[in-house]
Design a protein around this motif. Sequence first.
Motif, PDB file in Angstrom:
ATOM      1  N   ILE A  79       0.864  -1.169   0.000  1.00  0.00           N
ATOM      2  CA  ILE A  79       0.000   0.000   0.000  1.00  0.00           C
ATOM      3  C   ILE A  79       0.906   1.227   0.000  1.00  0.00           C
ATOM      4  CG2 ILE A  79      -1.884   1.212   1.141  1.00  0.00           C
ATOM      5  CD1 ILE A  79      -2.472  -1.345   2.705  1.00  0.00           C
ATOM      6  N   GLN A  80       0.716   2.082  -1.011  1.00  0.00           N
ATOM      7  CA  GLN A  80       1.533   3.284  -1.111  1.00  0.00           C
ATOM      8  C   GLN A  80       0.827   4.324  -1.968  1.00  0.00           C
ATOM      9  OE1 GLN A  80       5.344   2.643  -2.999  1.00  0.00           O
ATOM     10  NE2 GLN A  80       6.134   4.630  -2.370  1.00  0.00           N
ATOM     11  N   PRO A  81       0.483   5.480  -1.409  1.00  0.00           N
ATOM     12  CA  PRO A  81       0.584   5.863  -0.005  1.00  0.00           C
ATOM     13  C   PRO A  81      -0.653   5.424   0.775  1.00  0.00           C
ATOM     14  CG  PRO A  81      -0.245   7.700  -1.294  1.00  0.00           C
ATOM     15  CD  PRO A  81      -0.038   6.555  -2.252  1.00  0.00           C
ATOM     16  N   ALA A  82      -0.475   5.187   2.058  1.00  0.00           N
ATOM     17  CA  ALA A  82      -1.594   4.731   2.875  1.00  0.00           C
ATOM     18  C   ALA A  82      -2.516   5.895   3.251  1.00  0.00           C
ATOM     19  CB  ALA A  82      -1.077   4.042   4.139  1.00  0.00           C
ATOM     20  N   LYS A  83      -3.802   5.558   3.391  1.00  0.00           N
ATOM     21  CA  LYS A  83      -4.808   6.506   3.854  1.00  0.00           C
ATOM     22  C   LYS A  83      -5.383   5.998   5.169  1.00  0.00           C
ATOM     23  CE  LYS A  83      -6.383   8.321  -0.597  1.00  0.00           C
ATOM     24  NZ  LYS A  83      -7.576   8.570  -1.453  1.00  0.00           N
ATOM     25  N   LEU A  84      -6.032   6.906   5.885  1.00  0.00           N
ATOM     26  CA  LEU A  84      -6.618   6.530   7.174  1.00  0.00           C
ATOM     27  C   LEU A  84      -7.591   5.355   7.014  1.00  0.00           C
ATOM     28  CD1 LEU A  84      -7.393  10.048   8.713  1.00  0.00           C
ATOM     29  CD2 LEU A  84      -5.454   8.558   9.214  1.00  0.00           C
ATOM     30  N   GLU A  85      -8.353   5.372   5.911  1.00  0.00           N
ATOM     31  CA  GLU A  85      -9.374   4.336   5.719  1.00  0.00           C
ATOM     32  C   GLU A  85      -8.786   2.968   5.364  1.00  0.00           C
ATOM     33  OE1 GLU A  85      -9.240   7.245   3.985  1.00  0.00           O
ATOM     34  OE2 GLU A  85      -9.726   6.905   1.860  1.00  0.00           O
ATOM     35  N   ASP A  86      -7.474   2.883   5.223  1.00  0.00           N
ATOM     36  CA  ASP A  86      -6.834   1.585   4.974  1.00  0.00           C
ATOM     37  C   ASP A  86      -6.609   0.807   6.270  1.00  0.00           C
ATOM     38  OD1 ASP A  86      -4.684   3.116   2.486  1.00  0.00           O
ATOM     39  OD2 ASP A  86      -6.701   2.266   2.275  1.00  0.00           O
ATOM     40  N   SER A  87      -6.887   1.429   7.402  1.00  0.00           N
ATOM     41  CA  SER A  87      -6.763   0.724   8.681  1.00  0.00           C
ATOM     42  C   SER A  87      -7.694  -0.477   8.674  1.00  0.00           C
ATOM     43  CB  SER A  87      -7.115   1.655   9.843  1.00  0.00           C
ATOM     44  OG  SER A  87      -6.169   2.695   9.957  1.00  0.00           O
ATOM     45  N   ALA A  88      -7.138  -1.653   8.830  1.00  0.00           N
ATOM     46  CA  ALA A  88      -7.905  -2.895   8.689  1.00  0.00           C
ATOM     47  C   ALA A  88      -6.978  -4.069   9.009  1.00  0.00           C
ATOM     48  CB  ALA A  88      -8.435  -3.037   7.261  1.00  0.00           C
ATOM     49  N   VAL A  89      -7.568  -5.248   8.992  1.00  0.00           N
ATOM     50  CA  VAL A  89      -6.773  -6.477   9.037  1.00  0.00           C
ATOM     51  C   VAL A  89      -6.685  -7.015   7.620  1.00  0.00           C
ATOM     52  CG1 VAL A  89      -6.581  -8.821   9.923  1.00  0.00           C
ATOM     53  CG2 VAL A  89      -7.476  -7.002  11.407  1.00  0.00           C
ATOM     54  N   TYR A  90      -5.486  -7.323   7.182  1.00  0.00           N
ATOM     55  CA  TYR A  90      -5.276  -7.866   5.847  1.00  0.00           C
ATOM     56  C   TYR A  90      -5.051  -9.368   5.990  1.00  0.00           C
ATOM     57  CZ  TYR A  90      -5.468  -3.149   4.338  1.00  0.00           C
ATOM     58  OH  TYR A  90      -5.943  -1.878   4.086  1.00  0.00           O
ATOM     59  N   LEU A  91      -5.980 -10.102   5.396  1.00  0.00           N
ATOM     60  CA  LEU A  91      -5.988 -11.557   5.522  1.00  0.00           C
ATOM     61  C   LEU A  91      -5.484 -12.192   4.243  1.00  0.00           C
ATOM     62  CD1 LEU A  91      -9.577 -11.923   6.995  1.00  0.00           C
ATOM     63  CD2 LEU A  91      -7.452 -12.207   8.260  1.00  0.00           C
ATOM     64  N   CYS A  92      -4.627 -13.167   4.399  1.00  0.00           N
ATOM     65  CA  CYS A  92      -4.200 -13.980   3.276  1.00  0.00           C
ATOM     66  C   CYS A  92      -4.819 -15.363   3.445  1.00  0.00           C
ATOM     67  CB  CYS A  92      -2.688 -14.083   3.225  1.00  0.00           C
ATOM     68  SG  CYS A  92      -2.057 -15.075   1.864  1.00  0.00           S
ATOM     69  N   ALA A  93      -5.264 -15.929   2.352  1.00  0.00           N
ATOM     70  CA  ALA A  93      -5.822 -17.275   2.381  1.00  0.00           C
ATOM     71  C   ALA A  93      -5.306 -18.041   1.169  1.00  0.00           C
ATOM     72  CB  ALA A  93      -7.351 -17.238   2.372  1.00  0.00           C
ATOM     73  N   SER A  94      -5.279 -19.344   1.288  1.00  0.00           N
ATOM     74  CA  SER A  94      -4.904 -20.167   0.137  1.00  0.00           C
ATOM     75  C   SER A  94      -5.822 -21.373   0.047  1.00  0.00           C
ATOM     76  CB  SER A  94      -3.449 -20.620   0.220  1.00  0.00           C
ATOM     77  OG  SER A  94      -3.234 -21.563   1.257  1.00  0.00           O
ATOM     78  N   SER A  95      -5.917 -21.927  -1.145  1.00  0.00           N
ATOM     79  CA  SER A  95      -6.694 -23.146  -1.350  1.00  0.00           C
ATOM     80  C   SER A  95      -5.975 -24.009  -2.369  1.00  0.00           C
ATOM     81  CB  SER A  95      -8.122 -22.835  -1.801  1.00  0.00           C
ATOM     82  OG  SER A  95      -8.143 -22.160  -3.033  1.00  0.00           O
ATOM     83  N   LEU A  96      -6.264 -25.289  -2.307  1.00  0.00           N
ATOM     84  CA  LEU A  96      -5.593 -26.234  -3.208  1.00  0.00           C
ATOM     85  C   LEU A  96      -5.820 -25.822  -4.667  1.00  0.00           C
ATOM     86  CD1 LEU A  96      -3.913 -28.785  -2.797  1.00  0.00           C
ATOM     87  CD2 LEU A  96      -6.001 -30.119  -3.091  1.00  0.00           C
ATOM     88  N   ASP A  97      -7.023 -25.396  -4.944  1.00  0.00           N
ATOM     89  CA  ASP A  97      -7.387 -24.943  -6.284  1.00  0.00           C
ATOM     90  C   ASP A  97      -8.633 -24.094  -6.150  1.00  0.00           C
ATOM     91  OD1 ASP A  97      -7.281 -26.753  -9.488  1.00  0.00           O
ATOM     92  OD2 ASP A  97      -7.390 -24.607  -9.031  1.00  0.00           O
TER      93      ASP A  97
END
Lengths: 113, 111
Positions: A79-97
């Motif tokens: 994220i560049q540049p960050a804004k106040l509204e970017d405050s959050a949890v960023y989740l990564c997920a994966s699946s076999l397919d």
Amino acid sequence: EAGVAQSPRYKIIEKRQSVAFWCNPISGHATLYWYQQILGQGPKLLIQFQNNGVVDDSQLPKDRFSAERLKGVDSTLKIQPAKLEDSAVYLCASSLDRGRELFFGEGSRLTVL
Amino acid sequence: GDSVTQMEGPVTLSEEAFLTINCTYTATGYPSLFWYVQYPGEGLQLLLKATKADDKGSNKGFEATYRKETTSFHLEKGSVQVSDSAVYFCALSESNYQLIWGAGTKLIIKP
């Protein structure tokens, strides 16, 4: 079996600064997802990769967010540049397919001041 | 477009009480339905799912039945424990495999 690894777990930055998050999916998982979860809301898909190709980035704010999965394994979200509204949890997920069960990491909590 | 609506939280219950968390959806096709759970300090994990009408998903004492006629997928448990305290998310997935999420319901179980 190791789960989805994310780092950092927490990050505090000031607005207009940049930040990067890293994700290492479960070994052998072809599909990788980045979600944004704002407090009190469900996760919102930012981008989905199939191996090293982008399947869906329709909700990624491309003027400030970028993501890559160069060798089809781990991935970074910037994220560049960050804004106040970017405050959050960023989740990564994966699946076999595509269409298979998603496995989530613990998330990276971003606070933008 | 597709959407998922779940009851607002927090839901506070005493241990051994009966739990229902309501979830309704709108979809153009015939989606698969899911409940995910997020325990404090942990990542989201799949709790149960149902892929067609009248299917019942179950896991860890939780159940949910896919009701096409009422477009609902309510989560139930007969006797909750303190360890069930978490945030519960209802979600759907259509043929494109994209997950559409509800806002989440925080469940607090008091001893």
